[in-house]
Write an enzyme that holds these catalytic residues in place. Structure first.
Site, PDB file in Angstrom:
ATOM      1  N   THR A 228       0.443  -1.598  -0.351  1.00 18.36           N
ATOM      2  CA  THR A 228      -0.327   0.074  -0.473  1.00 18.36           C
ATOM      3  C   THR A 228       0.750   0.834   0.253  1.00 18.36           C
ATOM      4  O   THR A 228       1.631   1.226   0.747  1.00 18.36           O
ATOM      5  CB  THR A 228      -0.516   0.455   1.482  1.00 18.36           C
ATOM      6  OG1 THR A 228      -1.788  -1.175   1.594  1.00 18.36           O
ATOM      7  CG2 THR A 228      -1.784   1.414   1.346  1.00 18.36           C
TER       8      THR A 228
ATOM      9  N   HIS B  88      -6.349 -11.372  -2.029  1.00 17.82           N
ATOM     10  CA  HIS B  88      -5.756 -11.439  -0.536  1.00 17.82           C
ATOM     11  C   HIS B  88      -6.892 -11.748   0.267  1.00 17.82           C
ATOM     12  O   HIS B  88      -7.802 -10.871   1.069  1.00 17.82           O
ATOM     13  CB  HIS B  88      -5.582  -9.480  -0.963  1.00 17.82           C
ATOM     14  CG  HIS B  88      -4.742  -8.804   0.407  1.00 17.82           C
ATOM     15  ND1 HIS B  88      -3.797  -9.931   1.013  1.00 17.82           N
ATOM     16  CD2 HIS B  88      -4.633  -7.848   0.798  1.00 17.82           C
ATOM     17  CE1 HIS B  88      -3.829  -8.865   2.014  1.00 17.82           C
ATOM     18  NE2 HIS B  88      -3.602  -8.062   2.202  1.00 17.82           N
TER      19      HIS B  88
ATOM     20  N   ASN C 250      -3.899 -11.066   6.206  1.00 18.32           N
ATOM     21  CA  ASN C 250      -3.074  -9.347   7.111  1.00 18.32           C
ATOM     22  C   ASN C 250      -3.835  -9.033   7.442  1.00 18.32           C
ATOM     23  O   ASN C 250      -4.339  -7.768   7.469  1.00 18.32           O
ATOM     24  CB  ASN C 250      -2.432  -8.540   6.043  1.00 18.32           C
ATOM     25  CG  ASN C 250      -1.288  -8.833   5.919  1.00 18.32           C
ATOM     26  OD1 ASN C 250      -0.529  -9.820   6.111  1.00 18.32           O
ATOM     27  ND2 ASN C 250      -0.186  -8.287   4.108  1.00 18.32           N
TER      28      ASN C 250
ATOM     29  N   TYR D  72      -7.745  -8.756   7.422  1.00 19.06           N
ATOM     30  CA  TYR D  72      -8.954  -8.173   6.115  1.00 19.06           C
ATOM     31  C   TYR D  72      -9.896  -9.642   5.757  1.00 19.06           C
ATOM     32  O   TYR D  72     -10.358 -10.660   6.551  1.00 19.06           O
ATOM     33  CB  TYR D  72      -8.004  -7.719   4.098  1.00 19.06           C
ATOM     34  CG  TYR D  72      -7.646  -6.618   5.050  1.00 19.06           C
ATOM     35  CD1 TYR D  72      -7.706  -5.561   5.339  1.00 19.06           C
ATOM     36  CD2 TYR D  72      -6.210  -6.435   4.333  1.00 19.06           C
ATOM     37  CE1 TYR D  72      -6.473  -4.340   5.454  1.00 19.06           C
ATOM     38  CE2 TYR D  72      -4.947  -6.062   4.933  1.00 19.06           C
ATOM     39  CZ  TYR D  72      -4.639  -4.668   5.536  1.00 19.06           C
ATOM     40  OH  TYR D  72      -4.285  -3.708   5.810  1.00 19.06           O
TER      41      TYR D  72
ATOM     42  N   ASN E 272      -3.524  -6.231  12.546  1.00 19.58           N
ATOM     43  CA  ASN E 272      -4.986  -5.980  12.522  1.00 19.58           C
ATOM     44  C   ASN E 272      -5.903  -6.949  13.249  1.00 19.58           C
ATOM     45  O   ASN E 272      -6.596  -7.458  13.425  1.00 19.58           O
ATOM     46  CB  ASN E 272      -6.074  -6.372  10.845  1.00 19.58           C
ATOM     47  CG  ASN E 272      -4.816  -4.559  10.391  1.00 19.58           C
ATOM     48  OD1 ASN E 272      -5.506  -3.982  10.626  1.00 19.58           O
ATOM     49  ND2 ASN E 272      -5.090  -5.798   8.385  1.00 19.58           N
TER      50      ASN E 272
END
Length: 367
Positions: free
Chosen positions: A27, A178, A181, A183, A238
């Site tokens: 990102t 994805h 991480n 999400y 996260n």
């Protein structure tokens, strides 16, 4: 021991690569109006076209999939046109490029959602900590809304639609799903974030169901040979955790085999921010044994560590993140054994050309 090293060509699904050095998705928060790639985005990826494969920063599959400022999407005509310019520039310089497609799930805030609604997730469990919200600074993560069972298939279709735009409209070589991480897909996978009691919760197979439905939909949309999946079995980013990562991700790797994917990309670091949590058992070696297709490893590797991982059979390719930020010519620097530029961490997220497209490359070698 194998004679394979980072400079050995390899085939990933539908794409032939001249080397095994992958640019990892990162990102950078520099999208323009409408979360569209800009001229700077085009130049940033063009500069790095010597990578065996570029995997772009994560791109939203829908308007409500965003969780950070100025991250690009792949759900509008304008966004696809912007990515077409990126793909054309990379291809013109001899490169290959996949885009990573994501939905952030609970790692968001109503300010990022067009209708101001609560973020969605498998369960109404808020992440601990705060989210960076641009001008608003750091804000607490809100409690997400748990998705209804009947809603979930539509989210798999969002990934498939994004993949079609990426490959057929934008001309990118493929997509990476994805599922890492912390999400949305990862939130379904882990029992620390998934407390569902329907067909998407409880058992390992049920928690993996959403990823399998996404993978099936995306593979049907663009062909499995243009699809990869990224996982972070021991990742805690996260506020993520699972009671038995080996059992969960071992099942996932086995369940992905029948698709015939281009690759499986696993984050399990040997150092730095991606290093294994203290006391954690590595899961990547297990996944390497189970998964039958090309295997990419990521997480703090140097050239020497990358070569060793390939020689030992730990992976087929190695992805590099931060080194590619400061070194657009990372492949050439590895070839020459040249020193690396030190990246400016203050410009990692947001800004303009500084710390993005202004890092110096090596002088050409005289004939």
């Amino acid at each position: 021991m194998s004679a394979v090293d980072l400079f050995t060509p390899v085939r990933l699904g539908a794409v032939e690569l001249p080397n095994r050095i992958v640019m990892a998705p990162m990102t950078r928060s520099r999208a323009g109006a409408g979360n569209t790639p800009t001229d700077l985005t085009v130049e940033y990826y063009r500069q790095r076209a010597s990578a065996g494969l570029i995997i772009t920063e994560a791109t939203q599959v829908s308007a409500d999939a965003q969780g950070y400022p100025d991250t690009p999407g792949i759900h509008t005509v304008e966004q696809a046109a912007g990515w077409r310019r990126v793909a054309d520039a990379v291809h013109a310089d001899g490169g290959r490029i996949f885009t990573q497609i994501w939905h952030v799930g609970r790692i968001s805030h109503p300010m990022f959602r067009p209708d101001g609604s609560q973020p969605v997730a498998p369960s109404a469990i808020a992440a601990r900590g705060e989210l960076y919200a641009g001008a608003a600074g750091m804000v607490p993560f809100p409690v997400p809304r748990a998705l209804e069972t009947a809603e979930i298939p539509a989210y798999a279709r969002l990934f498939a639609d994004a993949a079609k735009r990426a490959v057929f409209d934008a001309g990118l070589d493929g997509v990476e799903i994805h599922a890492a991480n912390g999400y949305l897909i990862d939130q379904f996978l882990r029992d620390g974030t998934n407390a569902r009691t329907d067909a998407y919760g409880g058992s390992v197979a049920n928690r993996a169901r959403f990823l399998m439905e996404v993978t099936e939909a995306v593979s049907h949309a663009v062909g499995a040979q243009r699809v990869g999946v990224r996982l972070s079995p021991n990742g805690t980013f996260n506020d993520m955790k699972d009671s038995d990562p080996a059992a969960l991700f071992g099942h996932v790797a086995e369940a992905l085999n029948p698709f015939g994917l281009a690759f499986l990309h696993v984050i399990e670091g040997i150092g730095g921010p991606q290093a294994l949590p203290e006391g954690a058992t590595p899961v990547a070696p297990l996944l390497r044994r189970i998964f039958k297709g090309p295997f990419i490893i990521n997480g703090g590797f140097t050239r020497e560590a990358g070569d060793a991982a390939l020689a030992n059979g730990d992976a087929d390719l190695v992805s590099f993140g931060v080194p590619f930020i400061g070194n657009p010519d990372l492949v050439e620097r590895f070839k020459r054994g040249a020193p690396l530029n030190e990246p400016d961490r203050g410009t990692f997220y947001g800004g303009a050309a500084k710390g993005y497209t202004d890092y110096p490359a090596l002088e050409p070698v005289e004939a």
